[in-house]
Design a protein around this motif. Structure first.
Motif, PDB file in Angstrom:
ATOM      1  N   ASP A   1      50.379  64.606  18.988  1.00 35.53           N
ATOM      2  CA  ASP A   1      51.162  64.343  17.663  1.00 35.53           C
ATOM      3  C   ASP A   1      50.994  65.644  16.685  1.00 35.53           C
ATOM      4  O   ASP A   1      50.395  66.584  16.978  1.00 35.53           O
ATOM      5  CB  ASP A   1      50.983  63.190  16.803  1.00 35.53           C
ATOM      6  CG  ASP A   1      49.353  62.901  16.397  1.00 35.53           C
ATOM      7  OD1 ASP A   1      48.708  63.763  16.428  1.00 35.53           O
ATOM      8  OD2 ASP A   1      49.037  61.977  16.275  1.00 35.53           O
ATOM      9  N   THR A   2      51.742  65.604  15.649  1.00 38.15           N
ATOM     10  CA  THR A   2      51.712  66.771  14.699  1.00 38.15           C
ATOM     11  C   THR A   2      50.166  66.992  14.047  1.00 38.15           C
ATOM     12  O   THR A   2      49.774  68.176  13.725  1.00 38.15           O
ATOM     13  CB  THR A   2      52.470  66.571  13.456  1.00 38.15           C
ATOM     14  OG1 THR A   2      53.959  66.342  14.039  1.00 38.15           O
ATOM     15  CG2 THR A   2      52.750  67.581  12.492  1.00 38.15           C
ATOM     16  N   ALA A   3      49.532  66.048  13.864  1.00 35.44           N
ATOM     17  CA  ALA A   3      48.156  66.210  13.317  1.00 35.44           C
ATOM     18  C   ALA A   3      47.182  66.883  14.467  1.00 35.44           C
ATOM     19  O   ALA A   3      46.494  67.707  14.067  1.00 35.44           O
ATOM     20  CB  ALA A   3      47.356  64.801  12.986  1.00 35.44           C
ATOM     21  N   ASP A   4      47.353  66.718  15.771  1.00 28.69           N
ATOM     22  CA  ASP A   4      46.628  67.341  16.788  1.00 28.69           C
ATOM     23  C   ASP A   4      47.105  68.850  16.459  1.00 28.69           C
ATOM     24  O   ASP A   4      46.285  69.780  16.909  1.00 28.69           O
ATOM     25  CB  ASP A   4      46.963  66.578  18.177  1.00 28.69           C
ATOM     26  CG  ASP A   4      46.515  65.297  18.184  1.00 28.69           C
ATOM     27  OD1 ASP A   4      45.588  64.847  17.723  1.00 28.69           O
ATOM     28  OD2 ASP A   4      47.359  64.305  18.633  1.00 28.69           O
TER      29      ASP A   4
ATOM     30  N   PRO B   1      46.709  71.080  21.939  1.00 28.72           N
ATOM     31  CA  PRO B   1      46.767  70.121  20.898  1.00 28.72           C
ATOM     32  C   PRO B   1      46.092  68.962  21.574  1.00 28.72           C
ATOM     33  O   PRO B   1      45.281  67.965  20.978  1.00 28.72           O
ATOM     34  CB  PRO B   1      47.915  69.629  20.397  1.00 28.72           C
ATOM     35  CG  PRO B   1      48.907  71.044  20.429  1.00 28.72           C
ATOM     36  CD  PRO B   1      48.135  71.738  21.460  1.00 28.72           C
ATOM     37  N   ALA B   2      46.560  68.689  22.847  1.00 31.66           N
ATOM     38  CA  ALA B   2      45.873  67.561  23.814  1.00 31.66           C
ATOM     39  C   ALA B   2      44.455  67.936  24.110  1.00 31.66           C
ATOM     40  O   ALA B   2      43.457  66.814  24.096  1.00 31.66           O
ATOM     41  CB  ALA B   2      46.592  67.526  25.074  1.00 31.66           C
ATOM     42  N   LEU B   3      44.019  69.320  24.111  1.00 27.40           N
ATOM     43  CA  LEU B   3      42.682  69.634  24.294  1.00 27.40           C
ATOM     44  C   LEU B   3      41.711  69.254  23.281  1.00 27.40           C
ATOM     45  O   LEU B   3      40.706  68.790  23.235  1.00 27.40           O
ATOM     46  CB  LEU B   3      42.405  70.920  24.657  1.00 27.40           C
ATOM     47  CG  LEU B   3      41.151  71.533  25.360  1.00 27.40           C
ATOM     48  CD1 LEU B   3      40.864  70.957  26.533  1.00 27.40           C
ATOM     49  CD2 LEU B   3      41.216  73.114  25.259  1.00 27.40           C
ATOM     50  N   VAL B   4      42.400  69.554  21.949  1.00 28.57           N
ATOM     51  CA  VAL B   4      41.655  69.268  20.845  1.00 28.57           C
ATOM     52  C   VAL B   4      41.564  67.750  20.561  1.00 28.57           C
ATOM     53  O   VAL B   4      40.609  67.293  20.172  1.00 28.57           O
ATOM     54  CB  VAL B   4      42.447  69.916  19.526  1.00 28.57           C
ATOM     55  CG1 VAL B   4      42.236  69.568  18.304  1.00 28.57           C
ATOM     56  CG2 VAL B   4      42.228  71.364  19.669  1.00 28.57           C
ATOM     57  N   ARG B   5      42.533  67.115  20.671  1.00 27.34           N
ATOM     58  CA  ARG B   5      42.427  65.514  20.749  1.00 27.34           C
ATOM     59  C   ARG B   5      41.334  64.947  21.593  1.00 27.34           C
ATOM     60  O   ARG B   5      40.634  64.092  21.107  1.00 27.34           O
ATOM     61  CB  ARG B   5      43.795  64.762  21.085  1.00 27.34           C
ATOM     62  CG  ARG B   5      43.639  63.436  21.489  1.00 27.34           C
ATOM     63  CD  ARG B   5      45.170  62.826  21.792  1.00 27.34           C
ATOM     64  NE  ARG B   5      46.095  62.590  20.452  1.00 27.34           N
ATOM     65  CZ  ARG B   5      47.211  62.034  20.703  1.00 27.34           C
ATOM     66  NH1 ARG B   5      47.430  61.283  21.712  1.00 27.34           N
ATOM     67  NH2 ARG B   5      47.790  61.804  19.213  1.00 27.34           N
ATOM     68  N   GLN B   6      40.880  65.561  22.432  1.00 30.08           N
ATOM     69  CA  GLN B   6      40.085  65.310  23.445  1.00 30.08           C
ATOM     70  C   GLN B   6      38.664  65.763  23.095  1.00 30.08           C
ATOM     71  O   GLN B   6      37.353  65.473  23.771  1.00 30.08           O
ATOM     72  CB  GLN B   6      40.220  65.669  25.044  1.00 30.08           C
ATOM     73  CG  GLN B   6      41.546  65.009  25.526  1.00 30.08           C
ATOM     74  CD  GLN B   6      41.885  65.333  26.952  1.00 30.08           C
ATOM     75  OE1 GLN B   6      40.954  65.196  27.942  1.00 30.08           O
ATOM     76  NE2 GLN B   6      42.975  66.004  27.118  1.00 30.08           N
ATOM     77  N   GLY B   7      38.500  66.431  22.035  1.00 32.71           N
ATOM     78  CA  GLY B   7      37.136  67.024  21.406  1.00 32.71           C
ATOM     79  C   GLY B   7      36.929  68.570  21.350  1.00 32.71           C
ATOM     80  O   GLY B   7      35.901  69.034  21.093  1.00 32.71           O
ATOM     81  N   PHE B   8      37.845  69.509  22.008  1.00 34.38           N
ATOM     82  CA  PHE B   8      37.705  70.824  21.798  1.00 34.38           C
ATOM     83  C   PHE B   8      37.584  71.054  20.164  1.00 34.38           C
ATOM     84  O   PHE B   8      38.590  70.925  19.576  1.00 34.38           O
ATOM     85  CB  PHE B   8      38.548  71.630  22.472  1.00 34.38           C
ATOM     86  CG  PHE B   8      38.390  73.050  22.437  1.00 34.38           C
ATOM     87  CD1 PHE B   8      37.287  73.879  22.987  1.00 34.38           C
ATOM     88  CD2 PHE B   8      39.435  73.797  21.475  1.00 34.38           C
ATOM     89  CE1 PHE B   8      37.356  75.092  22.569  1.00 34.38           C
ATOM     90  CE2 PHE B   8      39.408  75.223  21.334  1.00 34.38           C
ATOM     91  CZ  PHE B   8      38.144  75.801  21.742  1.00 34.38           C
ATOM     92  N   GLN B   9      36.539  71.983  19.840  1.00 32.30           N
ATOM     93  CA  GLN B   9      36.519  72.431  18.701  1.00 32.30           C
ATOM     94  C   GLN B   9      36.131  73.941  18.335  1.00 32.30           C
ATOM     95  O   GLN B   9      35.812  74.435  17.189  1.00 32.30           O
ATOM     96  CB  GLN B   9      35.414  71.768  17.664  1.00 32.30           C
ATOM     97  CG  GLN B   9      35.728  70.047  17.635  1.00 32.30           C
ATOM     98  CD  GLN B   9      34.577  69.434  16.882  1.00 32.30           C
ATOM     99  OE1 GLN B   9      33.712  69.929  16.209  1.00 32.30           O
ATOM    100  NE2 GLN B   9      34.457  68.136  17.193  1.00 32.30           N
TER     101      GLN B   9
END
Length: 459
Positions: free
Chosen positions: A129-132, A74-82
């Motif tokens: 967070d939960t959204a991430d 989730p932290a990786l996704v928060r930083q832009g991984f898609q």
């Protein structure tokens, strides 16, 4: 000729935070995406910016659903991984449970710190967070037992690892070269799962070493029965901090066997962990569907997790009532290293009472409360306050679902060809070095223990 490059972004110098960055021909892939746990110096690294642009990663490959292998996602996704997150079907199921729970605990811990005023940060914030977590879960692409092509042209195949439900080791291939990442390898005699499959011929292996310098003794069922019985006769509570994924199922399966054989008295057994209950349901579904990774003797049986008076605790109110149960009982609660979750409240109430027993059933990472208890601490700090330790604390390493040193060497030796290099990771320094030494001496292979952030040419 191309030359693949591997960077050890975690699990090098420590047991947690598995993250291995594989780069070749301008393509980037991440094998595992775990959180650092344990000592503060490592946990702080969770807050560092990812060393390359996360959006440049073509895919993440998850070996399994333990937090130290998937919890940074989730932290990786928060930083832009898609990109896609490749994993087994069961890992997708269990990792979804794990990530949602981790996000909840991140938010809850930040709120505890704010309310208690014991954070250095103002205001204290969660790592994610939960959204991430939900955005990360939406990227899961479960695959079966076949090779698939990733974006950018690299192929990957996942093989059964026998560690927890859904666990695999990954083989990535490009231009005829193959890299194997072991994840965590299971034991030959796991009570629920079939053992790891034999590794194929590859050019390089990244292998875990959690128990690289130790051998597991068989579980002493009679000793465990005596511990629980003596605690009950004192009028005490047996508290078992257990990893919600897999370990809780193994503990319940063992307790059911002890009860069946008359080795423990009839006691209520409470499972107090929302994540453990969800993971238990995943196991029950796998049994109903006759999942091929399960041991054949488990498929088609009645509920193998019921010791006779199994009580599943769902609400926070039910959990709070267990702080003073008023009678001998067994409480199984997460987390297994006492780093968070409902077990912290139970430890706060049960540790000061000499009648009680705490059974540690898994590897305790240095810097965790579980490790402090294992090392004989007379007090532990929970939610900003010190709690005295008067209860009996007993270690049961036999419950480990990690391969021991002999099993790791035997698994490697079964490879049809020696690799060019074995990179020994995911262990304390002594364990990593001991396993590397055994590989060199007994197999005659080149084996090294890389350092954090070290980059190596694979071929």
């Amino acid at each position: 000729m191309t030359s693949g490059v591997l960077t050890f972004l975690g699990a090098a110098g420590t047991v947690t935070g598995s993250k291995f960055l594989y780069e070749e021909e301008g393509q980037r892939y991440l094998a595992d995406c775990g959180l650092f746990q344990g000592e503060a110096a490592w946990r702080r690294r969770n807050w560092d910016d990812f060393p390359v642009d996360p959006a440049s990663l073509r895919a993440v490959v998850l070996t399994h659903a333990h937090l130290d292998h998937c919890g940074y996602l989730p932290a990786l996704v928060r930083q832009g991984f898609q990109g896609p997150v490749i994993c087994s079907e069961s890992t997708a199921t269990v990792a979804s449970i794990v990530l949602r729970d981790a996000a909840h605990l991140q938010e809850e811990d930040a709120e505890h710190a704010r309310a208690g005023g014991y954070s250095r940060h103002n205001p204290p914030l969660p790592l994610f967070d939960t959204a991430d977590a939900e955005r990360a879960i939406a990227l899961f692409q479960p695959v079966g037992d076949r090779a698939i092509e990733l974006p950018g042209g690299t192929t990957v195949r996942l093989h059964r690892a026998g560690h927890i439900l859904g666990s695999t080791f990954a083989v990535l291939e490009r231009n005829g070269h193959r890299l194997l990442v072991s994840g965590d390898l299971g034991r030959q005699q796991h009570p629920l799962l079939r053992p790891p499959v034999t590794p194929p011929a590859v050019d390089a292996i990244v292998v875990e070493s959690t128990y690289g310098n130790r051998k597991h003794a068989p579980l002493d069922r009679e000793r465990l029965g005596r511990l629980i019985t003596a605690t009950a006769h004192r009028g005490g509570v047996t508290l078992i901090p257990a990893f919600a994924v897999d370990r809780t199922a193994i503990v319940l399966h063992t307790l059911a066997g002890l009860a069946h054989d008359g080795l423990i008295p009839h006691l209520p057994v409470f499972v107090d962990s929302p994540m453990a209950l969800a993971a238990l349901n995943a196991y029950r579904t796998a049994i109903q569907e006759k999942a091929p990774e399960l041991r054949p003797d488990l498929v088609g049986t009645d509920d193998p997790f019921d010791p006779g008076d199994l009580r599943l605790v769902h609400s926070a109110e039910e959990s709070q009532r267990l702080n003073s149960p008023g009678r001998p009982c067994i409480i199984v609660s997460a987390s297994g290293m006492a780093t968070g979750g409902r077990v912290l409240h139970h430890l706060t109430h049960q540790l000061p009472d000499r009648r009680n027993t705490v059974l540690l059933t898994g590897f305790q990472v240095p810097g965790t409360r579980g490790r402090s208890l294992l090392d004989g601490a007379t007090s532990v700090k929970i939610h900003g306050r010190y709690v005295p330790v008067r209860a009996q604390v007993t270690d049961l390493p036999e419950f480990s679902a990690h391969a021991d040193s002999d099993e790791l060497v035997d698994w490697l030796a079964a490879s049809p060809e020696p690799p060019q290099t074995v990179y020994v990771v995911h262990g304390e320094p002594d364990a990593r070095q001991a396993l590397a030494d055994r590989i060199r001496k007994e197999l005659g292979w080149l084996a090294v223990a890389p350092q954090h952030s070290e980059r190596v040419r694979l071929w």
